[in-house]
Design a protein around this motif. Structure first.
Motif, mmCIF file in Angstrom:
data_model
loop_
_atom_site.group_PDB
_atom_site.id
_atom_site.type_symbol
_atom_site.label_atom_id
_atom_site.label_comp_id
_atom_site.label_asym_id
_atom_site.label_seq_id
_atom_site.Cartn_x
_atom_site.Cartn_y
_atom_site.Cartn_z
ATOM 1 N N TYR A 63 0.815 -1.210 0.000
ATOM 2 C CA TYR A 63 0.000 0.000 0.000
ATOM 3 C C TYR A 63 0.851 1.265 0.000
ATOM 4 O O TYR A 63 0.489 2.262 -0.626
ATOM 5 C CB TYR A 63 -0.968 0.005 1.180
ATOM 6 N N ALA A 64 1.965 1.239 0.705
ATOM 7 C CA ALA A 64 2.850 2.410 0.719
ATOM 8 C C ALA A 64 3.347 2.713 -0.694
ATOM 9 O O ALA A 64 3.363 3.880 -1.117
ATOM 10 C CB ALA A 64 4.027 2.178 1.665
ATOM 11 N N HIS A 65 3.715 1.691 -1.433
ATOM 12 C CA HIS A 65 4.190 1.892 -2.800
ATOM 13 C C HIS A 65 3.091 2.492 -3.675
ATOM 14 O O HIS A 65 3.328 3.438 -4.440
ATOM 15 C CB HIS A 65 4.683 0.570 -3.391
ATOM 16 N N GLN A 66 1.885 1.951 -3.565
ATOM 17 C CA GLN A 66 0.779 2.487 -4.357
ATOM 18 C C GLN A 66 0.508 3.951 -4.012
ATOM 19 O O GLN A 66 0.276 4.777 -4.909
ATOM 20 C CB GLN A 66 -0.493 1.674 -4.115
ATOM 21 N N ALA A 67 0.544 4.272 -2.732
ATOM 22 C CA ALA A 67 0.293 5.655 -2.311
ATOM 23 C C ALA A 67 1.375 6.592 -2.825
ATOM 24 O O ALA A 67 1.079 7.691 -3.311
ATOM 25 C CB ALA A 67 0.200 5.725 -0.783
ATOM 26 N N LEU A 68 2.621 6.162 -2.755
ATOM 27 C CA LEU A 68 3.730 6.997 -3.236
ATOM 28 C C LEU A 68 3.684 7.186 -4.752
ATOM 29 O O LEU A 68 4.060 8.247 -5.253
ATOM 30 C CB LEU A 68 5.075 6.391 -2.817
ATOM 31 N N GLN A 69 3.210 6.176 -5.453
ATOM 32 C CA GLN A 69 3.060 6.311 -6.900
ATOM 33 C C GLN A 69 1.971 7.327 -7.242
ATOM 34 O O GLN A 69 2.092 8.087 -8.191
ATOM 35 C CB GLN A 69 2.726 4.953 -7.538
ATOM 36 N N LYS A 115 -9.193 5.499 -1.907
ATOM 37 C CA LYS A 115 -9.446 4.052 -1.987
ATOM 38 C C LYS A 115 -8.413 3.293 -1.158
ATOM 39 O O LYS A 115 -8.762 2.395 -0.391
ATOM 40 C CB LYS A 115 -9.407 3.598 -3.442
ATOM 41 N N LEU A 116 -7.142 3.664 -1.291
ATOM 42 C CA LEU A 116 -6.084 3.007 -0.513
ATOM 43 C C LEU A 116 -6.310 3.215 0.985
ATOM 44 O O LEU A 116 -6.154 2.289 1.779
ATOM 45 C CB LEU A 116 -4.705 3.556 -0.905
#
Length: 131
Positions: free
Chosen positions: A63-69, A113-114
């Protein structure tokens, strides 16, 4: 009750709750990146005795990766903090940052969403600690 955290009371002692919280977080895909011992810091820096109070910096890399993207500046809002503290009456509270509320500040649908998904995971951790 605030708009940016949710809290449960653990039936266990402080150290057992810290251990149970760490294990429950792992079950939901989180690692504890940092542990801040607030009571020890206050004692060392100010000479103030306080009840046990730890801040666990929990991170789910997926989730951290998705948020940073989605939003590179979101790192200022990470990780998801979980507080374990002993209350005056000896009870142990576990306080969770509500990622839906905090990440909602970004005002981007993909981040919202995240935040909701991560909130669901942390709610399951909270329920595991209440048992």
């Amino acid at each position: 009750m605030s708009d940016y955290v949710f809290t449960v009371t653990s039936p266990k002692g402080f150290e057992a709750t810290v251990q149970a919280a760490t294990e429950a977080l792992q079950q939901e895909g989180f690692g504890v990146l940092t542990t801040i011992d607030v009571a020890a810091t206050l004692k060392a820096k100010l000479g103030i005795e306080e009840r046990p109070y730890l801040i666990l910096g929990a991170c789910n890399p997926h989730y951290a990766h998705q948020a940073l993207q989605a939003e590179p500046d979101i790192g200022a809002l990470l990780p998801c903090n979980v507080v374990v503290r002993e209350e005056a009456d000896g009870r142990v509270s576990v306080v969770f940052m509500d990622p839906a509320a905090v990440l909602g500040m970004v005002k981007r649908p993909e981040v919202d969403k995240l935040g909701g998904e991560v909130r669901g995971k942390l709610k399951r951790v909270a329920e595991a600690l209440r048992a």
